[in-house]
Each structure stands twice: as structure tokens, then as C-alpha cells.
Design an enzyme around this catalytic site. Structure first.
Site, PDB file in Angstrom:
ATOM      1  N   HIS A  22       1.020   5.262   1.536  1.00  0.00           N
ATOM      2  CA  HIS A  22       0.555   6.291   2.466  1.00  0.00           C
ATOM      3  C   HIS A  22       1.062   7.626   1.963  1.00  0.00           C
ATOM      4  O   HIS A  22       2.245   7.761   1.666  1.00  0.00           O
ATOM      5  CB  HIS A  22       1.165   6.099   3.862  1.00  0.00           C
ATOM      6  CG  HIS A  22       0.462   5.123   4.716  1.00  0.00           C
ATOM      7  ND1 HIS A  22      -0.705   5.425   5.372  1.00  0.00           N
ATOM      8  CD2 HIS A  22       0.767   3.863   5.042  1.00  0.00           C
ATOM      9  CE1 HIS A  22      -1.076   4.364   6.074  1.00  0.00           C
ATOM     10  NE2 HIS A  22      -0.209   3.405   5.882  1.00  0.00           N
ATOM     11  N   HIS A  53       0.827  -1.207   0.000  1.00  0.00           N
ATOM     12  CA  HIS A  53       0.000   0.000   0.000  1.00  0.00           C
ATOM     13  C   HIS A  53       0.862   1.259   0.000  1.00  0.00           C
ATOM     14  O   HIS A  53       2.066   1.189   0.229  1.00  0.00           O
ATOM     15  CB  HIS A  53      -0.986   0.017   1.178  1.00  0.00           C
ATOM     16  CG  HIS A  53      -0.343   0.062   2.527  1.00  0.00           C
ATOM     17  ND1 HIS A  53       0.202  -1.039   3.132  1.00  0.00           N
ATOM     18  CD2 HIS A  53      -0.158   1.096   3.383  1.00  0.00           C
ATOM     19  CE1 HIS A  53       0.690  -0.702   4.309  1.00  0.00           C
ATOM     20  NE2 HIS A  53       0.501   0.588   4.487  1.00  0.00           N
ATOM     21  N   TYR A 107      -5.041  33.337  12.727  1.00  0.00           N
ATOM     22  CA  TYR A 107      -5.447  33.803  11.397  1.00  0.00           C
ATOM     23  C   TYR A 107      -6.522  34.880  11.506  1.00  0.00           C
ATOM     24  O   TYR A 107      -6.459  35.900  10.836  1.00  0.00           O
ATOM     25  CB  TYR A 107      -5.965  32.645  10.542  1.00  0.00           C
ATOM     26  CG  TYR A 107      -6.621  33.131   9.266  1.00  0.00           C
ATOM     27  CD1 TYR A 107      -5.842  33.597   8.210  1.00  0.00           C
ATOM     28  CD2 TYR A 107      -7.996  33.171   9.137  1.00  0.00           C
ATOM     29  CE1 TYR A 107      -6.422  34.077   7.054  1.00  0.00           C
ATOM     30  CE2 TYR A 107      -8.589  33.656   7.987  1.00  0.00           C
ATOM     31  CZ  TYR A 107      -7.799  34.106   6.951  1.00  0.00           C
ATOM     32  OH  TYR A 107      -8.372  34.588   5.817  1.00  0.00           O
ATOM     33  N   GLN A 161      -6.194  38.681  10.251  1.00  0.00           N
ATOM     34  CA  GLN A 161      -7.126  39.177   9.245  1.00  0.00           C
ATOM     35  C   GLN A 161      -7.785  40.459   9.714  1.00  0.00           C
ATOM     36  O   GLN A 161      -7.935  41.414   8.958  1.00  0.00           O
ATOM     37  CB  GLN A 161      -8.178  38.104   8.934  1.00  0.00           C
ATOM     38  CG  GLN A 161      -9.035  38.439   7.741  1.00  0.00           C
ATOM     39  CD  GLN A 161      -8.227  38.520   6.455  1.00  0.00           C
ATOM     40  OE1 GLN A 161      -7.337  37.732   6.227  1.00  0.00           O
ATOM     41  NE2 GLN A 161      -8.529  39.489   5.633  1.00  0.00           N
TER      42      GLN A 161
END
Length: 156
Positions: free
Chosen positions: A68, A66, A130, A134
Site C-alpha cells: 500500500h 501486497h 487557493y 490566487q
């Protein structure tokens, strides 16, 4: 270094985004086919295809049965459309480099149907930072604006 890359927000002119996904997918029949030269080629192919679409691989591991990936996918692209592109194109490229695999897999599909995907979220402190930045940016922008706006519907 990996932590710094994993936490950086990407920026466009009016957008900040951080869309990280943990993705797992397997070869057809979950065969242990990812080893040796095939492993090197698959890694190179996946990196190149991600680069074409502007997807950043933050971390990736090729296991024998597999794959990842921790990837940052731009918000203009859905995870499902990206995975369709990645698995479809990589199958064709793998079979071009290793023609003998066609006999094991047939139909030019190297990967099994489906995949696992989950989002990797932000913590509350990052979101709060954030929002603070802002708000400060909006205040600074308003201070730079010198034009007075008049109410077009007000009395004269």
C-alpha cells in the site's frame, strides 16, 4: 506531521499541484513473499526509486502479500508510467539482491501484472482558499504594473 505533509501543495514557477494517489500492488501469484530481510530491501528500493523520480511517499505499508502506498506524483508524470517504472526497476533490483527468488518467480518479474490506483482529492475549503489567494495575488500583481497598455486597434 503526516497530516501537514499530506496537505502541502507543491509549487513550480507557474503551477501549484497536489496529485496524491493511493496505490496497491502485489507480488506474482500473490505469494506471501514480503517479510524479513526482503521486506527491508523492498522498502529501501521503493523509497530510492521514488526519490529518483521526484515522487514523495506520504505513507507506505509493506504487507506480506501486497504493498500500500500513498504517494504524491508530479503532474508531468502519469500514474501508469510511474507504476511501470516502479514495478519494472524494483523487480530487477530485488532479483539482484535476492538471486534465489528467480527460481520461484522466473522471467525476472517479481510483481503481478496490474495494480490498483485511486486519486485522493481535496476538500472544497482548500480549493476555495487557493482561489481566494490566487485572486489576491493577481490584484497585487496588477498594482505593481505601472505600464499603461494602449489598444493597438483603436483610433489614433
Amino acid at each position: 506531521m503526516v497530516v501537514a505533509m499530506a496537505q502541502k501543495a507543491h509549487s513550480l514557477s507557474h503551477t501549484k499541484w497536489l496529485c496524491k494517489y493511493h496505490i496497491v500492488f502485489t507480488p506474482k501469484y500473490r505469494r506471501k513473499a514480503i517479510y524479513g530481510q526482503i521486506r527491508k530491501d523492498i522498502g529501501e528500493i521503493l523509497r530510492r526509486l521514488c526519490e529518483y523520480k521526484g515522487v514523495e511517499i506520504i505513507e507506505g505499508h509493506l504487507m506480506p502479500d501486497h504493498v500500500h502506498m500513498l504517494a504524491s506524483i508530479p503532474p508531468k508524470m502519469s500514474a501508469s508510467s510511474f507504476m511501470g517504472y516502479l514495478k519494472g526497476k524494483s523487480s530487477l533490483m530485488i532479483f539482484d539482491r535476492h538471486a534465489n527468488l528467480r527460481y520461484k518467480y522466473g522471467n525476472r518479474k517479481f510483481w503481478a501484472e496490474g495494480y490498483y490506483v485511486t486519486t485522493v482529492g481535496l476538500n472544497e475549503a482548500t480549493i476555495a482558499k487557493y482561489v481566494r489567494e490566487q485572486e489576491a495575488s493577481d490584484i497585487a500583481q496588477d498594482k505593481l504594473s505601472v505600464k499603461e497598455y494602449e489598444d493597438p486597434f483603436g483610433s489614433r
